[in-house]
Design an enzyme around this catalytic site. Sequence first.
Site, short mmCIF file in Angstrom:
data_model
loop_
_atom_site.label_atom_id
_atom_site.label_comp_id
_atom_site.label_asym_id
_atom_site.label_seq_id
_atom_site.Cartn_x
_atom_site.Cartn_y
_atom_site.Cartn_z
N CYS A 423 0.87 -1.25 -0.04
CA CYS A 423 0.01 -0.03 -0.05
C CYS A 423 0.99 1.16 -0.06
O CYS A 423 1.46 1.65 -0.98
CB CYS A 423 -0.96 -0.07 1.04
SG CYS A 423 -2.20 1.11 0.99
N HIS A 549 -3.58 -5.10 0.13
CA HIS A 549 -3.17 -5.94 1.43
C HIS A 549 -3.10 -7.32 1.36
O HIS A 549 -4.32 -7.94 1.69
CB HIS A 549 -3.90 -5.15 2.63
CG HIS A 549 -3.45 -3.78 2.98
ND1 HIS A 549 -2.75 -3.38 3.95
CD2 HIS A 549 -4.13 -2.80 2.31
CE1 HIS A 549 -2.71 -2.02 3.90
NE2 HIS A 549 -3.61 -1.36 2.86
N GLU A 551 -1.85 -9.26 3.03
CA GLU A 551 -1.80 -9.96 4.51
C GLU A 551 -3.41 -10.27 4.97
O GLU A 551 -3.35 -11.47 5.85
CB GLU A 551 -1.17 -9.24 5.57
CG GLU A 551 -1.80 -7.91 5.72
CD GLU A 551 -1.43 -6.73 4.85
OE1 GLU A 551 -1.39 -5.65 5.29
OE2 GLU A 551 -0.60 -7.05 3.88
#
Length: 607
Positions: A423, A549, A551
């Site tokens: 990001c 993102h 994750e």
Amino acid sequence: MILKVALFLEEIVSSFVINTNTAMKYILVTGGVISGIGKGIISSSIGTILISHGFRVTSIKIDPYINIDAGTFSPYEHGEVFVLDDGGEVDLDLGNYERFLGITLHRDNNITTGKIYQYVIEKERRGDYLGKTVQVVPHITDAIQEWVERVARISVDNDTAEPDICIIELGGTIGDIESMSFVEAFRQFQFRVKRENFCVVHVSLVPQPNSTEEHKTKPTQHSVKELRGYGLSPDLIICRSTTPMPLSAKEKISMFCQVEKDHVICMPDVKTLYRVPLILEENSVFDFLSTRLSLTEKTNYDQSFMIKWRDLIERSERHLDEVVIALVGKYTALEDAYASVLKALNHAALFCHRKLKVRFVHATDLEANTKKDDPVKFHEAWQNLCSAHGVLVPGGFGSRGVEGKIAAIEWARTKSKPFLGICLGLQCAVIEFARHVLQYKDAHSAEFDKTEHEVVIEMPEHNTGYLIGTMRLGRRTTHFVTDDSIVKKLYGNVDSIDERHRHRYEVNPKYIEEFEKAGMKFVGKSDDNERMEILELENHPYFVAVQYHPEYISRPLKPSAPYLGLIWAASGELKNVLTHVDKAEPSPDTPLKSPGPFSHVNLFRHA
């Protein structure tokens, strides 16, 4: 005739029993003594056990704060803001649920006091209460119960069937004034859904003073007494402690809390959170829940699930080769601010048979001002960065620490150090490249400074003046625009991927041609081909940055591809791994949406 009536009544009764046994089951998890006791991990672990036995599980997290959602929280205030597929900005515990249970939740799975009051006030404004006085009881408590019943029946992932069991975590601590309306709602709820369909699990702290190291049960006794005073009796008590409790302590809790001794479980500190489900399983938690909730045994389920989970634990606790990653951020004083990032790194490290060590480097400590004001801190920060095997720059907001992040990225680029930007990390990589390769010395982001060369700009749909509802949130599709991409290979050579976003700014399209001529390739773009989603650097072992993102959808048994690439590269194995990927033939049934890393080739044998 009498016999026919009797048989008819027997059929009705038997049908009623079957319906009772197949009714939605609810498990309420409460906490005592202190907050942050681990209710989220306990809830996730209970769900993991139930899923391993074939049950469909969903979860709800209740946060008693008045905020509508977690979107405006500072990471120091409440830890990470977790983003769901539908764009919901929620508590980080929902991330634990998704990772442990392998499910996809929705924004309504996070209930806050703000949401409930907003819902009730909107009904009052519409005149739904027909002029009655709107009160906490029954209107707020009814709204809570209706919300829980509605959300509990929403299917998870692509499964059209309703969940069998809903696990509800009540945030905070029993006795907190802000959670009283929720406690009262569940006191009523247990009668609404019938006792055989409702179970209370209470998680409490059993402290051990350093002077005696004796397990003190009095705080738990008081906590349970208070819970019972509100009309909820725990069926299972899970005691958190530093070391295992002796039998005498369990017996004392059992006697004073009116819970059977076998239903008092000690949960001591463990090396890895992945061991918690196994400890609960060893303490016969499933057998207890099966009896308490009259669960019907499932036969068609993956019995190898817990075997895979045990293998994960063994790898996490085994002494493996260490890989060191420098995480350059500005919230480094609180690990929870980067909870999903750390878990994604750990998932990837376990997959690669590596022991992860994360060094937190505060971005401002890398800046020239720090060298002038505090040279010791400056040199320590650069020492930690330079001695790491790889560099990660995560997302964030605000100008503080940006110059330090840019400096770290320049070092990783020029020294051929494996780098992953997430990001804001991608935006900083673009700024750094514009300044030092394209020679636009004033290059910056419109978020931080107004300059001639704004290589990162505000998205057109961002409505200024508000902090909520202005970001590009949730699941979006990214299309690969070239086959010559490391990231594409890591995803399994699929044409597109679905990942979650949370940002307001994007790479300025008018500079893309210049970037690509200089060697920075944008290999992944949005649906409309306008937004740059993935960048890679030519002639570099691993220089990757993504606008999304990754994750958020990383799982213990299914790590995120970009994080996996960082760990492989930091371990010096990426080139060898990608050679095996190139030789592998894609499977015809490889999914195109959100595939796992290397979805068409098993690389465990190449670790």
